[in-house]
Design a protein around this motif. Structure first.
Motif, short mmCIF file in Angstrom:
data_model
loop_
_atom_site.label_atom_id
_atom_site.label_comp_id
_atom_site.label_asym_id
_atom_site.label_seq_id
_atom_site.Cartn_x
_atom_site.Cartn_y
_atom_site.Cartn_z
N PHE A 1 -47.82 28.17 -32.53
CA PHE A 1 -47.43 26.90 -32.64
C PHE A 1 -48.20 25.85 -33.60
O PHE A 1 -47.85 25.40 -34.35
CB PHE A 1 -46.92 26.31 -31.30
N TRP A 2 -49.48 26.07 -33.15
CA TRP A 2 -50.67 25.39 -34.00
C TRP A 2 -50.63 25.63 -35.34
O TRP A 2 -51.00 24.67 -36.08
CB TRP A 2 -52.00 25.59 -32.98
N GLU B 1 -41.06 23.97 -35.38
CA GLU B 1 -39.82 24.71 -35.98
C GLU B 1 -39.86 25.75 -36.65
O GLU B 1 -38.95 26.65 -37.00
CB GLU B 1 -39.38 23.21 -36.83
N VAL B 2 -41.14 25.91 -37.34
CA VAL B 2 -41.25 27.35 -38.17
C VAL B 2 -41.59 28.60 -37.42
O VAL B 2 -41.28 29.48 -38.04
CB VAL B 2 -42.27 26.84 -39.34
N ALA B 3 -42.33 28.45 -36.50
CA ALA B 3 -42.57 29.61 -35.54
C ALA B 3 -41.22 30.14 -35.20
O ALA B 3 -40.50 29.56 -34.41
CB ALA B 3 -43.40 28.91 -34.40
N SER B 4 -41.30 31.50 -35.66
CA SER B 4 -39.91 32.24 -35.45
C SER B 4 -40.15 32.95 -33.92
O SER B 4 -41.27 33.10 -33.73
CB SER B 4 -39.69 33.24 -36.51
N SER C 1 -46.63 25.58 -22.99
CA SER C 1 -47.69 25.73 -24.10
C SER C 1 -48.29 24.20 -24.21
O SER C 1 -49.55 24.43 -24.09
CB SER C 1 -47.21 26.17 -25.56
N LEU C 2 -47.62 23.15 -24.00
CA LEU C 2 -48.15 22.00 -24.01
C LEU C 2 -48.84 21.79 -22.64
O LEU C 2 -50.07 21.29 -22.68
CB LEU C 2 -46.98 20.76 -24.17
N GLN C 3 -48.39 22.42 -21.48
CA GLN C 3 -48.75 22.22 -20.07
C GLN C 3 -50.28 22.92 -20.20
O GLN C 3 -51.33 22.65 -19.71
CB GLN C 3 -47.98 22.78 -19.16
N ARG C 4 -50.12 24.38 -20.71
CA ARG C 4 -51.43 25.05 -20.76
C ARG C 4 -52.60 24.54 -21.71
O ARG C 4 -53.65 24.70 -21.40
CB ARG C 4 -50.77 26.49 -21.43
N GLY D 1 -54.88 20.14 -37.16
CA GLY D 1 -54.18 18.94 -36.30
C GLY D 1 -54.00 19.08 -34.89
O GLY D 1 -54.35 19.95 -34.51
N CYS D 2 -53.78 17.81 -34.46
CA CYS D 2 -53.83 17.70 -33.17
C CYS D 2 -52.48 18.47 -32.48
O CYS D 2 -51.35 17.97 -32.91
CB CYS D 2 -53.89 16.30 -32.50
N TYR D 3 -52.67 19.10 -31.37
CA TYR D 3 -51.35 20.08 -31.08
C TYR D 3 -50.31 18.91 -30.53
O TYR D 3 -49.33 19.24 -31.04
CB TYR D 3 -51.99 21.03 -29.88
N PHE D 4 -50.85 18.08 -29.89
CA PHE D 4 -49.68 16.90 -29.33
C PHE D 4 -49.10 16.33 -30.34
O PHE D 4 -47.92 15.79 -30.46
CB PHE D 4 -50.33 16.23 -28.05
N SER D 5 -50.33 15.80 -31.35
CA SER D 5 -49.84 14.72 -32.40
C SER D 5 -48.62 15.71 -33.57
O SER D 5 -47.52 15.09 -33.83
CB SER D 5 -50.82 14.37 -33.04
N ASN D 6 -49.08 16.96 -33.30
CA ASN D 6 -48.05 17.85 -34.49
C ASN D 6 -46.65 17.76 -33.73
O ASN D 6 -45.83 17.79 -34.36
CB ASN D 6 -48.69 19.04 -34.38
#
Length: 192
Positions: A21-22, A27-30, A60-63, A104-109
């Motif tokens: 995801f990062w 959206e692009v991660a299949s 993943s956000l929680q992790r 980039g920042c995981y959350f901002s992304n």
């Protein structure tokens, strides 16, 4: 009814999903990218994440928060002067080899890349939680006379969020980490 036992480590699998995801974005991660990276099959995937990719991303956000922020934030609450640690958090965003600098920042992304409002809201909630903790510990340090600032307490978290989100754009434009660090220093002249 116990069902099939898990034959994979969920934290390791989530960490691998975070990498996908990062690097690629939500959206692009299949599904194929995620399954390959996580090392699990479709059956195991949908057994663990009934709502598919969205549920995986939410977990993943929680992790990500737990892995990268939980201990740091708990440590901030125990220090008399949290300012150096908070500055270090922002400085690492300008570091040439850090993942936030590269991807980039995981959350901002998530805020920018994801179309689903509920996922954006979850990412925003995590960012607000972190900024609020920063603000809370800075306010306590101010009350103890350790630091000072003129920013109103009720918008201090927004000031910190603004710097955080702004750095995510600036560091993509300005490639010189020294200049980005100077910018951070200018922002922190308001908190001394």
């Amino acid at each position: 009814m116990a069902g099939r036992p898990k034959i994979y480590d969920e934290e390791v699998a989530l960490d691998k999903a975070i990498e996908v995801f990062w690097k690629k974005g939500y959206e692009v991660a299949s599904a194929e990218d995620l399954l390959r990276a996580m090392g699990i099959g479709k059956g195991s995937f949908y057994l663990a994440y009934k709502n598919g990719k969205q549920e995986l991303f939410e977990k993943s956000l929680q992790r990500f928060f737990y892995k990268y922020f939980s201990e740091f934030l708990n440590g901030l609450k125990k220090t008399d002067n949290p300012l150096p640690s908070i500055k270090a958090f922002y400085y690492q965003m300008s570091d040439e080899i850090s993942m936030p600098r590269i991807n980039g920042c995981y959350f901002s992304n998530a805020m920018v890349q994801v179309e689903k409002v509920e996922v954006k809201d979850q990412a925003a909630a995590v960012m607000i939680k972190i900024a609020n903790i920063f603000a809370e510990v800075l306010i306590v340090a101010k009350q103890k006379g350790i630091i000072d600032f003129d920013i109103p307490n009720d918008i201090l978290y927004l000031y910190l969020l603004n710097l955080w989100s702004g750095l995510n754009v600036v560091r993509q434009i300005e490639k010189d980490p020294a200049k980005v660090k100077r910018l951070i220093d200018e922002h922190f002249k308001m908190i001394r």
